[in-house]
Structures are given as C-alpha cells and as structure tokens.
Motif scaffolding. Structure first.
Motif, PDB file in Angstrom:
ATOM      1  N   PRO A   7     -93.091  41.682  17.721  1.00  0.00           N
ATOM      2  CA  PRO A   7     -94.321  42.429  17.992  1.00  0.00           C
ATOM      3  C   PRO A   7     -94.907  42.067  19.358  1.00  0.00           C
ATOM      4  O   PRO A   7     -94.914  40.909  19.752  1.00  0.00           O
ATOM      5  N   TYR A  24    -100.986  41.399  20.678  1.00  0.00           N
ATOM      6  CA  TYR A  24    -101.570  40.329  19.891  1.00  0.00           C
ATOM      7  C   TYR A  24    -102.748  39.716  20.630  1.00  0.00           C
ATOM      8  O   TYR A  24    -102.921  39.894  21.833  1.00  0.00           O
ATOM      9  N   LEU A  84    -101.397  39.359  15.188  1.00  0.00           N
ATOM     10  CA  LEU A  84    -100.576  40.494  15.598  1.00  0.00           C
ATOM     11  C   LEU A  84    -101.252  41.821  15.275  1.00  0.00           C
ATOM     12  O   LEU A  84    -101.963  41.943  14.283  1.00  0.00           O
ATOM     13  N   ASP A 111    -101.864  45.348  13.814  1.00  0.00           N
ATOM     14  CA  ASP A 111    -101.455  46.036  12.594  1.00  0.00           C
ATOM     15  C   ASP A 111    -100.612  47.258  12.956  1.00  0.00           C
ATOM     16  O   ASP A 111    -100.850  47.923  13.957  1.00  0.00           O
ATOM     17  N   LEU A 138     -93.872  42.744  10.741  1.00  0.00           N
ATOM     18  CA  LEU A 138     -94.085  41.303  10.790  1.00  0.00           C
ATOM     19  C   LEU A 138     -92.793  40.588  11.177  1.00  0.00           C
ATOM     20  O   LEU A 138     -91.699  41.079  10.874  1.00  0.00           O
ATOM     21  N   LEU A 171     -90.367  33.362  12.749  1.00  0.00           N
ATOM     22  CA  LEU A 171     -91.546  32.503  12.629  1.00  0.00           C
ATOM     23  C   LEU A 171     -91.172  31.035  12.810  1.00  0.00           C
ATOM     24  O   LEU A 171     -91.880  30.273  13.477  1.00  0.00           O
ATOM     25  N   VAL A 216     -99.441  32.551  12.196  1.00  0.00           N
ATOM     26  CA  VAL A 216     -99.308  33.957  12.562  1.00  0.00           C
ATOM     27  C   VAL A 216     -99.901  34.809  11.445  1.00  0.00           C
ATOM     28  O   VAL A 216     -99.586  34.614  10.270  1.00  0.00           O
ATOM     29  N   SER A 217    -100.775  35.764  11.809  1.00  0.00           N
ATOM     30  CA  SER A 217    -101.336  36.709  10.853  1.00  0.00           C
ATOM     31  C   SER A 217    -101.349  38.096  11.484  1.00  0.00           C
ATOM     32  O   SER A 217    -101.014  38.267  12.658  1.00  0.00           O
ATOM     33  N   GLN A 218    -101.781  39.105  10.697  1.00  0.00           N
ATOM     34  CA  GLN A 218    -101.703  40.484  11.166  1.00  0.00           C
ATOM     35  C   GLN A 218    -102.912  41.260  10.689  1.00  0.00           C
ATOM     36  O   GLN A 218    -103.443  41.033   9.602  1.00  0.00           O
TER      37      GLN A 218
END
Length: 442
Positions: free
Chosen positions: A365, A368, A381, A383, A387, A393, A410-412
């Motif tokens: 991705p 961010y 990141l 949406d 992912l 990761l 890491v989140s989204q």
C-alpha cells in the motif's frame, strides 16, 4: 597508521566561472532592480562560499513584500501593462503555504543541453506536445483549465499543444467509463511528453491492467517530486516500457525556473540554467556531501521577480556520484522531502524519505500516515487498499527494528484529509528520541 577523523567539509557545487558569469550578475541586478535587496552587500560575494553572509529569504517575507518590493522595478505592475510573457500566478492549492509570484512564461521546461543530445528524443521546443495529469485541486500554473469539462476547453498553448487530462473522481475506484475517456483523449492529442502526478498515473495504470485497457505511451513521462515507491515505479516502467520515465523538481513561486531534473542514469541534477542551489545546516553553513540540510534557491533565470537564497521548505543532500550524461557538469542532489515532514535533530534531520524507504520496500500500500512517538512507529494505511500479508508485516517489523525503532504497528482506515491532493507524507512526531535510529540510517 592512525585513522584520520571524518571531517565534514562544505561541498562546492559551482565553479568560480559559473559564479562570476551567472550568479554574481544576477545578484547585482537584484540589488539594483528589486527594492527588497537594496541593503544587501552583494559586492562582498566573490565565490559560492560567500553566499552564507547574505540573508535567507523566507515565505513570510515573500508574502509581505510581493509585489512592490520583490518585482523588478522596470516592470509596470498593472495587469494591462505587463509584458505578455509575464503572468501573475499562485502556488499550488494542494499546500497550506500559498504564495503569489510573477512568472516568466518564456522559460522552456527542458534543459537546452537536451535538445542537442542523442539522449533526448525531442529536437526542439516546437516539437513538444504535452499532456498534464495532476491533482483535481491543483491551482499552480500547470493546472490552469484543469477543471474545464470538455476536451477542447482543456487545450492551451501557442498551437493547442498542451492538454490538461481528466482525473478520476476517486483514485481508488477508477472506472471503465473514466478509462475510456482518458484513453480517447490521449489518442486524440498524441502527446510526446506526459507530466504527471505519479500516484494518479499509478492507480490509473493499475485499473487499465485490471480491465485490459491498453493505454498509449509518450516518449517521455516526467513526474514531479511527489514520492512514489520503487515497486510502484517498477510497475509504470514495465507498463510504459517504450517511454523514458524521469522525475523533476520545481516550485511555482520561483516564477518559471525549475530546480532539478533526473537524467537517464537516475541522477537528479540541479538545473544550472535556471537556479543556483545551496544546502545549509542548522547553523546556516553549507553542508558537506551526504549531509541532509535545508534547500535555498536563487532563481537566476527569472529577472522579473528575483529571489535570493529563498528557503523553499524542502530538504536535500549533495550526492557524491559522478555522471556521464549530457548534464554531467550540473551538480547532483538527493531530495529528502518537506522540512515539516521531518524531525530536527542535533546535527541533521530524520526525513520522510528515510521513513518512506523503510516502508516502501516492505509493504505494497502506498498511501499512509505515520506517527513516531519516541522510538515507537505506528503506520496507518489508506482504506481501500489491500492489507499487507503476514510475511510483509514481518519484513517491515524486522527492517524497522534493525534501524533502531523499538516497535512498529500497522492499521488501516479512512484518510479523508488525503482525498484529492495525495500529500500523504503526514508524519506526527511526539518526541525526538531518534539518535539511535539516525546512527543507523545516515
């Protein structure tokens, strides 16, 4: 034998001949024609190193002094009287630091050295057919007519040789209807140069691959200094294999001059015909090779609105590389992003490009934000993008830990502030405990 200490010596990018024949005459013109510089001690500058004794020009000073103190006194300021090759313009609307400038539209957007070189596939300015793909909210000079509806309304130039291409309503959902229009306009205009926002081109190209649409290529694709990860650039290079893809670096407030251009060997050369560039440290001294510092620009090609030692708001470093291209005598820099997207440390900066390099080589991705609290990194990141896989990761975590970060997460989710401008390097730094990270990166 005892090792000698590694002493950082200021880099000398310009010869005495360049200073005396190009830079010093421009300094003298600026002092005599632009009232803002009337107190500058230009006479004391006889070499590049002497520039550090002149004041630094800030964005606030440009905003407060334009136009009466910065514009050449020989130019009448009435819009009905200024010469036809001059134009009042705003910097891009994609930033929160908009400035007005007086731009010299005669300046050609390619180095003159290219036009006599076998390295460049276009022979003269009259041969250029340009198409521009930019953010839909861009308000810079190159973005005029961008929001007009029809193909004919978005044409401009002396021979209708410039086309502002349409942009998708959402780059994360490029439709077949948009691709059909985009494809048809490229076929109709037949550009030999594309000037693009690289991420817009990336997502449009991704959609073309998905739907089996073959987009026509231009001889040259120039993208501006917006960051594009190496793996995204590789996709563009593969899809547009018949094109030469290069970056260039500029700023609208310079009034037409460009700052640097990437050569066929991948080096970003300072555009000596248009600007003289300095890189300074926290104390205002000239930086050594590989030392990241603030960029100062003197726009020697725009006598209408001279800017001396203008702090453009970016970071860069001098490159130690030599080059064999036609621009080999022009110094080489590495661009490090915006000053505001960095941490100021005791001696240098931890820059957005350093963090981009860490992330881009590990996950796919491309949009961010990141938060660095102490030495704990959080990546958020955009949406709508896939992912990362578990292996990606793990790769990101191990890479970051090896550079001195204590943890990485890491989140989204939705990033509404990034919707149109794609100014995605939005870093938030709570503290500046970065010494161990910098020792591994710099």
């Amino acid at each position: 034998m005892q090792d000698l200490p590694n002493i950082k010596r200021p880099f000398q990018p310009y010869s005495t001949s360049y200073f005396l024949h190009h830079l010093k005459p421009f300094l003298a013109l600026s002092k005599h024609k632009a009232p803002f510089y009337s107190s500058y001690e230009i006479e004391s500058c006889n070499a590049y190193g002497d520039l550090i004794h002149l004041p630094i020009l800030t964005k606030e000073q440009i905003r407060d002094s334009f136009p009466t103190l910065l514009v050449n006194s020989d130019i009448p300021l009435s819009k009905s009287l200024i010469p036809p090759y001059l134009q009042f313009a705003y910097t891009s609307g994609t930033t929160d630091e908009r400035l007005m400038c007086l731009s010299d539209t005669r300046l050609f957007g390619l180095p003159k050295l290219y036009l006599s070189s076998a390295e460049f596939p276009i022979n003269s300015p009259s041969d250029v057919r340009l198409a521009i793909l930019a953010s839909p909210i861009c308000q810079g000079l190159s973005c005029e007519r961008l929001n007009e509806t029809s193909y004919d309304e978005r044409l401009s130039g002396p021979t209708q040789n410039i086309l502002k291409l349409p942009t998708p309503a959402s780059i994360l959902n490029v439709t077949t209807t948009f691709l059909e229009q985009y494809h048809a306009e490229l076929i109709a205009h037949e550009p030999n140069i594309l000037l693009v926002d690289p991420l817009y081109l990336y997502f449009i190209t991704q959609a073309a691959i998905k739907y089996g649409v073959e987009l026509p290529a231009a001889k040259i694709i120039f993208y501006s200094y917006e960051f594009i990860p190496a793996n995204a650039l590789a996709l563009l290079q593969k899809y547009y294999s018949g094109s030469r893809i290069s970056s260039y670096y500029g700023a609208t407030e310079l009034g037409g001059p460009r700052i640097a251009i990437e050569c066929p060997y991948g080096h970003l050369h300072v555009w000596n015909e248009h600007v003289a560039l300095e890189i300074i440290d926290h104390q205002g001294q000239h930086c050594a090779v590989n030392q990241v510092g603030r960029v100062l620009i003197t726009n020697i090609a725009n006598e209408a609105m001279p800017l001396l030692r203008y702090q453009v708001g970016d970071l860069a470093s001098w490159s130690p590389h030599n080059c064999h291209c036609v621009l080999k005598d022009w110094p080489i820099i590495k661009f490090h992003g915006r000053t505001k997207d960095s941490i100021k440390t005791t001696e240098s900066f931890f820059t957005s490009i350093m963090l981009d390099d860490l992330i881009a080589n590990s996950i796919d991705p491309y949009i961010y934000t990141a938060t660095l609290s102490g030495q704990n990194l959080s990546v958020f990141l955009c949406d709508g993008l896939p992912l990362p896989s578990l292996s990606q990761l793990n790769s990101l975590e191990s890479t970051c830990l090896s550079y001195g970060f204590k943890s990485v997460s890491v989140s989204q989710g939705a990033l509404p502030a990034l919707s149109a401008s794609l100014k995605f390097r939005l870093f938030h730094f709570d503290t500046c405990e970065t010494s161990s990270i910098l020792s591994n990166i710099l």
